[in-house]
Motif scaffolding. Structure first.
Motif: not given
Length: 138
Positions: A110-138
């Motif tokens: 149950a403790a393993l499942a709890e950790v997975a349930s806490l981390i999974a939404p954070v991991a999914q959110s990280w994937k959804q934000i996508g990589p930062s776009q590099p700053a474009q040169a002026a």
């Protein structure tokens, strides 16, 4: 000597034995994705080992998960730049490390499942934000 969070994440990822195409060109965003993927994979592998009664494999996978949290994700936080979010994530990662320790000592699925349930939404959110776009040169 200052080491960037991305460099620390890459070093941590290679130390915990994750197999991938990580090299100097891997983006910092992708490195964090890989850390989350490795963490969740280790938790699921520990759950499987626990179900099979393979205590040694369970312990190895939990230790691997703790290292992903401690050396990779938590080690890459910069509270000076990340503010309240970084503080909150640090507290979450500390809590997860504690629960993984309990899971290991007590064979607590149950403790393993709890950790997975806490981390999974954070991991999914990280994937959804996508990589930062590099700053474009002026």
């Amino acid at each position: 000597m200052y080491t960037s969070p991305a460099a620390r994440a890459a070093q941590a990822y290679s130390r915990v034995g994750a197999e991938s195409g990580v090299d100097a060109s891997t983006s910092p965003h992708r490195l964090i994705e890989l850390l989350f993927d490795g963490l969740l994979q280790a938790i699921h592998a520990a759950s499987g080992a626990l179900a099979r009664g393979d205590v040694a494999a369970k312990g190895q996978q939990i230790m691997r998960a703790v290292r992903f949290l401690e050396e990779g994700l938590k080690g890459g936080l910069d509270e000076a730049r990340g503010g309240e979010l970084a503080v909150t994530l640090r507290a979450l990662y500390d809590y997860c490390i504690n629960r993984l320790t309990v899971a290991n000592l007590r064979n607590d699925g149950a403790a393993l499942a709890e950790v997975a349930s806490l981390i999974a939404p954070v991991a999914q959110s990280w994937k959804q934000i996508g990589p930062s776009q590099p700053a474009q040169a002026a």
